[in-house]
Design an enzyme around this catalytic site. Structure first.
Site, mmCIF file in Angstrom:
data_model
loop_
_atom_site.group_PDB
_atom_site.id
_atom_site.type_symbol
_atom_site.label_atom_id
_atom_site.label_comp_id
_atom_site.label_asym_id
_atom_site.label_seq_id
_atom_site.Cartn_x
_atom_site.Cartn_y
_atom_site.Cartn_z
ATOM 1 N N HIS A 24 0.837 -1.199 0.000
ATOM 2 C CA HIS A 24 0.000 0.000 0.000
ATOM 3 C C HIS A 24 0.873 1.251 0.000
ATOM 4 O O HIS A 24 1.717 1.416 0.875
ATOM 5 C CB HIS A 24 -0.912 -0.003 1.226
ATOM 6 C CG HIS A 24 -1.761 -1.233 1.343
ATOM 7 N ND1 HIS A 24 -1.274 -2.419 1.860
ATOM 8 C CD2 HIS A 24 -3.049 -1.467 0.999
ATOM 9 C CE1 HIS A 24 -2.237 -3.336 1.829
ATOM 10 N NE2 HIS A 24 -3.316 -2.779 1.320
ATOM 11 N N HIS A 64 -1.494 -0.788 7.145
ATOM 12 C CA HIS A 64 -1.237 -1.039 5.722
ATOM 13 C C HIS A 64 -0.150 -0.112 5.182
ATOM 14 O O HIS A 64 0.454 -0.395 4.150
ATOM 15 C CB HIS A 64 -2.528 -0.859 4.914
ATOM 16 C CG HIS A 64 -3.200 0.445 5.149
ATOM 17 N ND1 HIS A 64 -4.092 0.633 6.181
ATOM 18 C CD2 HIS A 64 -3.132 1.631 4.500
ATOM 19 C CE1 HIS A 64 -4.538 1.879 6.159
ATOM 20 N NE2 HIS A 64 -3.961 2.505 5.161
ATOM 21 N N ASN A 181 -7.238 12.574 4.293
ATOM 22 C CA ASN A 181 -7.127 12.715 2.830
ATOM 23 C C ASN A 181 -8.466 12.597 2.102
ATOM 24 O O ASN A 181 -8.515 12.681 0.873
ATOM 25 C CB ASN A 181 -6.131 11.695 2.267
ATOM 26 C CG ASN A 181 -6.517 10.257 2.599
ATOM 27 O OD1 ASN A 181 -7.694 9.892 2.609
ATOM 28 N ND2 ASN A 181 -5.514 9.427 2.869
ATOM 29 N N HIS A 254 -4.532 3.854 -2.998
ATOM 30 C CA HIS A 254 -4.452 3.130 -1.724
ATOM 31 C C HIS A 254 -3.505 1.935 -1.800
ATOM 32 O O HIS A 254 -2.605 1.792 -0.963
ATOM 33 C CB HIS A 254 -5.840 2.654 -1.309
ATOM 34 C CG HIS A 254 -5.831 1.749 -0.111
ATOM 35 N ND1 HIS A 254 -5.640 2.221 1.168
ATOM 36 C CD2 HIS A 254 -5.981 0.395 0.002
ATOM 37 C CE1 HIS A 254 -5.669 1.201 2.017
ATOM 38 N NE2 HIS A 254 -5.879 0.089 1.336
ATOM 39 N N SER A 368 -19.540 -7.743 39.465
ATOM 40 C CA SER A 368 -20.063 -8.999 38.919
ATOM 41 C C SER A 368 -18.959 -9.956 38.495
ATOM 42 O O SER A 368 -19.111 -11.178 38.589
ATOM 43 C CB SER A 368 -20.976 -8.708 37.728
ATOM 44 O OG SER A 368 -22.101 -7.960 38.127
ATOM 45 N N GLU A 395 -16.089 -2.930 25.784
ATOM 46 C CA GLU A 395 -15.278 -4.143 25.859
ATOM 47 C C GLU A 395 -14.150 -4.175 24.839
ATOM 48 O O GLU A 395 -13.029 -4.588 25.155
ATOM 49 C CB GLU A 395 -16.169 -5.383 25.676
ATOM 50 C CG GLU A 395 -17.158 -5.629 26.789
ATOM 51 C CD GLU A 395 -18.485 -4.928 26.577
ATOM 52 O OE1 GLU A 395 -19.403 -5.132 27.379
ATOM 53 O OE2 GLU A 395 -18.594 -4.161 25.585
ATOM 54 N N PHE A 421 -19.825 -11.625 26.320
ATOM 55 C CA PHE A 421 -19.421 -10.357 25.712
ATOM 56 C C PHE A 421 -17.996 -10.399 25.165
ATOM 57 O O PHE A 421 -17.516 -9.403 24.616
ATOM 58 C CB PHE A 421 -19.537 -9.222 26.733
ATOM 59 C CG PHE A 421 -20.895 -9.081 27.354
ATOM 60 C CD1 PHE A 421 -22.033 -9.624 26.743
ATOM 61 C CD2 PHE A 421 -21.060 -8.423 28.564
ATOM 62 C CE1 PHE A 421 -23.292 -9.500 27.328
ATOM 63 C CE2 PHE A 421 -22.313 -8.298 29.152
ATOM 64 C CZ PHE A 421 -23.429 -8.842 28.528
ATOM 65 N N HIS A 445 -19.479 -15.590 34.377
ATOM 66 C CA HIS A 445 -20.776 -15.974 33.816
ATOM 67 C C HIS A 445 -20.554 -16.860 32.582
ATOM 68 O O HIS A 445 -20.888 -16.523 31.463
ATOM 69 C CB HIS A 445 -21.599 -14.732 33.473
ATOM 70 C CG HIS A 445 -21.985 -13.913 34.669
ATOM 71 N ND1 HIS A 445 -21.048 -13.390 35.536
ATOM 72 C CD2 HIS A 445 -23.204 -13.519 35.141
ATOM 73 C CE1 HIS A 445 -21.659 -12.708 36.499
ATOM 74 N NE2 HIS A 445 -22.973 -12.782 36.293
ATOM 75 N N HIS A 457 -27.033 -14.120 27.321
ATOM 76 C CA HIS A 457 -25.951 -14.013 28.298
ATOM 77 C C HIS A 457 -25.341 -15.374 28.651
ATOM 78 O O HIS A 457 -24.506 -15.451 29.556
ATOM 79 C CB HIS A 457 -26.461 -13.339 29.575
ATOM 80 C CG HIS A 457 -26.684 -11.868 29.444
ATOM 81 N ND1 HIS A 457 -27.447 -11.316 28.441
ATOM 82 C CD2 HIS A 457 -26.233 -10.824 30.189
ATOM 83 C CE1 HIS A 457 -27.469 -9.999 28.576
ATOM 84 N NE2 HIS A 457 -26.742 -9.670 29.630
ATOM 85 N N ARG A 503 -20.659 -18.065 37.460
ATOM 86 C CA ARG A 503 -21.540 -17.224 38.280
ATOM 87 C C ARG A 503 -22.079 -18.034 39.457
ATOM 88 O O ARG A 503 -22.207 -17.527 40.570
ATOM 89 C CB ARG A 503 -22.702 -16.710 37.432
ATOM 90 C CG ARG A 503 -23.656 -15.830 38.223
ATOM 91 C CD ARG A 503 -24.975 -15.645 37.519
ATOM 92 N NE ARG A 503 -25.831 -14.680 38.213
ATOM 93 C CZ ARG A 503 -27.127 -14.585 38.034
ATOM 94 N NH1 ARG A 503 -27.745 -15.395 37.195
ATOM 95 N NH2 ARG A 503 -27.830 -13.678 38.685
#
Length: 658
Positions: A24, A64, A181, A254, A368, A395, A421, A445, A457, A503
């Protein structure tokens, strides 16, 4: 002279991409002026001492554009980035890889290329600088972190997350150079984005400015202004993609090499008439001087600060060992019936009292996940002496920021969220494994045991997807004792680790034993090998080890012997000698038990083994109801094993043992 210095970067990049016949050039040609100003006037580094702790960091988030980075590293005299590497750009064995790959010895501070990762890593490095500064003082650590980003980086959601965190913490020693750009691969930026980048960053609490990306004076003034501001800064460098080439200001700039005719036209426009990879002596000498202009400061730092810096470093010291031994003794006596997330919280609380090189955090789930303990002290923009980072519900940025901190290998950094998650974090987890840095990700969990929150979940496929990542230790401890041992393994590891926690409350299945049995990845929790009637080997992880123990007792009651194997970490077990693995797994019928989809278990169970797990998404009901619904009960598993045994007896005249 300035134009010649920048053009040396451009034409080395052109030669690299031409020789490789891939790569690139849009960013290398467009950002060469900005990068030249940065290296020449601002970046504090010594090419002869690439690991100088107080060097400035430069992260090429738009990975790149790597050809330009390699050109700069070669020109400034990094011994581990040679002309031969440039000539073998993108070839096997070259340090000049297609996208930058973490290698501080040759000046590459982070693996980048997945857009957005680099800017979040830079935020992590800027946080690490503040953490170390608060502990060691200005004379020891006070460096800047720079990131070079493009439109694509800033479109990625992770850039929003990380930049908001940086603004909230007022990371004034973070400066982002935005290659503004107005071009994407598909066309002008406006076809897919209508936001005002600088106004967005103003809303995060950043200092913002614009500069002519092809004017040394304009770029210098903008960077100087950024360095003087107490907030993180972003400079919109107005550049022309593919500057100087016939593809200038077009999407075609590019990627891909220039044709011979295009190279001739670029040489004419930029007044550069030298063979590929040929740099005029006076230009190369000037770049070499730039590369060592901070050598005296570097040597002074090592004379005066190295001792202080070396004294503040995470290591598994005797003091930490004592803490782990004390916790192990306590667990042996109390044999807690508790969720492994709570066991983990207890461990975190105690180890953080004996080292200021341990930093925790979470994505708004500190309580938690157990990552926010009673010894946690949150950092803030006014005080970085604490040991806990509030990431908010971000996250992805959390994972990449952890990597930025961990890349320095000075602070042991971990943070947590729910296992379901972890999908938000997967690119960052993968990058930690690719860089092989000691990031630690804590996921609680961990199964349908989550219960009433339902299938959104309740992780099912997540264990398999994490275990599929090379170089990543994935720990799923069975009880408090194993949780302690898995934490010990993770804290000692030079590479990344994931610690997966329940959990729901779980039985204590392990007695003490001074050795860390989890360090081999698997071990015989109960060994019936002395019996001539050995029929099965039960293999389980996490909360299902307790279920397997109940199954073993049921089988024993009807005179069927069974070994019970706890398998907390596949990767560590796979690394053991073949004879050890044969001893652990045995030669009889193997039964796998885990609240997951079972992908990958066949390598332990063989073609005729049995697996009991979760073959679909979970249900919105209690933990016990979920386990019963999916057949993950000791009674059901025992019955199915007996059916299998009887079937084999009938089919093979009692010769069913493998």
């Amino acid at each position: 002279m300035f134009g010649g210095l920048a053009n040396a970067v451009r034409f080395l990049s052109i030669a690299e991409v031409k020789t490789a016949n891939s790569g690139h050039l849009g960013m290398p040609l467009g950002m060469a002026d900005c990068l030249t100003v940065l290296f020449r006037n601002f970046l504090v580094f010594d090419s002869g001492n690439p690991q100088w702790p107080n060097r400035d960091r430069l992260i090429l988030s738009g990975g790149h554009g790597s050809a330009a980075l390699y050109a700069l590293l070669y020109l400034t005299g990094y011994k581990n980035m040679s002309m031969e590497d440039l000539k073998k750009f993108r070839k096997l064995g070259s340090r000049a890889t297609g996208h930058p790959e973490y290698n501080i010895s040759c000046g590459v501070e982070a693996t980048t290329g997945l857009l957005g990762q680099g800017i979040a890593n830079a935020v992590g490095m800027a946080i690490e600088e503040r953490l170390l500064n608060a502990r060691l003082g200005d004379d020891c650590i006070n460096h800047y972190t720079y990131a070079c980003v493009g439109d694509g980086d800033l479109m990625e959601g992770i850039s929003h997350e990380a930049s908001a965190i940086a603004g909230g913490l007022s990371l004034g020693r973070l400066v982002v150079l935005f290659d503004d750009n107005n071009i994407t691969i598909d066309g002008e930026v406006g076809i897919s984005a209508s936001d005002d980048v600088l106004k967005r960053y103003e809303s995060y609490g950043w200092h913002t400015s614009s500069a002519d990306g092809h004017s040394e004076k304009s770029i210098s003034e903008a960077i100087e202004s950024a360095r003087l501001d107490s907030r993180p800064s972003i400079i919109a460098c107005k550049t022309k993609i593919g500057y100087g080439s016939p593809r200038e200001n077009t999407p075609q700039a590019h990627g891909g090499p220039l044709t011979d005719q295009e190279i001739k036209e670029t040489e004419k426009k930029l007044n550069w008439f030298h063979d590929p990879f040929d740099i005029p002596e006076y230009i190369e000498k000037t770049w070499r001087i730039i590369g060592k202009r901070h050598r005296e400061n570097c040597e002074k730092w090592y004379r005066e600060q190295a001792g202080k810096y070396g004294a503040m470093e995470f290591e598994f010291s005797e003091e930490i060992r004592k803490v782990f031994r004390a916790i192990k003794k306590d667990y042996f006596i109390s044999r807690p019936f508790e969720a492994t997330r709570n066991s983990s919280k207890n461990i975190i609380s105690k180890i953080m009292t004996v080292s200021d090189a341990i930093v925790s955090g979470s994505a708004d789930l500190g309580g938690s996940t157990g990552c926010f303990s009673k010894t946690a002290v949150p950092i803030s923009k006014k005080d970085f002496s604490g040991n806990y980072i509030h990431y908010g519900v971000r996250e992805h940025a959390m994972g990449a920021i952890i990597n930025g901190v961990a890349a320095g290998k000075k602070i042991k950094c971990f943070a947590g969220t729910f296992l379901a998650f972890s999908d938000y974090m997967r690119p960052a987890i993968r990058m930690s494994a690719l860089m092989n840095i000691p990031s630690i990700f804590v996921f609680s969990h961990d199964s349908v045991g989550v219960g009433e929150d339902g299938p959104t979940h309740q992780p099912v496929e997540h264990l398999a997807t994490l275990r599929a990542i090379p170089n990543l230790n994935v720990f799923r401890p069975a009880d408090a004792m194993e949780t302690l041992e898995c934490w010990e393994c993770a804290m000692k590891s030079a590479g990344p680790s994931v610690i997966i926690l329940t959990r729901q409350d779980v039985l204590s299945v392990r007695f003490c034993g001074r050795a860390n049995l989890c360090a081999t990845g698997a071990y015989l929790l109960y060994d019936d090998a002395s019996s001539n009637s050995l029929k099965v080997t039960l293999i389980a992880t996490g909360s299902e080890v307790a279920i397997a123990l109940e199954v073993k007792k049921m089988l024993n009651d009807i005179n069927i012997s069974a070994n019970l194997v706890s398998l907390p970490c596949w990767k560590l077990f796979d690394e053991q000698p073949a004879e050890f693995k044969r001893h652990i797994l045995g030669d009889s019928l193997r039964i796998g038990i885990e609240a997951s989809n079972g992908f990958g278990w066949e390598k332990y169970l063989g073609s005729d083994g049995l697996f009991f797990g979760i073959n679909n998404f979970g249900k919105s009901c209690s933990c016990l109801e979920n386990y019963k619904f999916f057949g993950l009960t000791s009674r059901n598993i025992c019955d199915e094993i007996l059916k299998n045994i009887n079937k084999r007896k009938n089919e093979n005249s009692d010769q069913w043992i493998r």
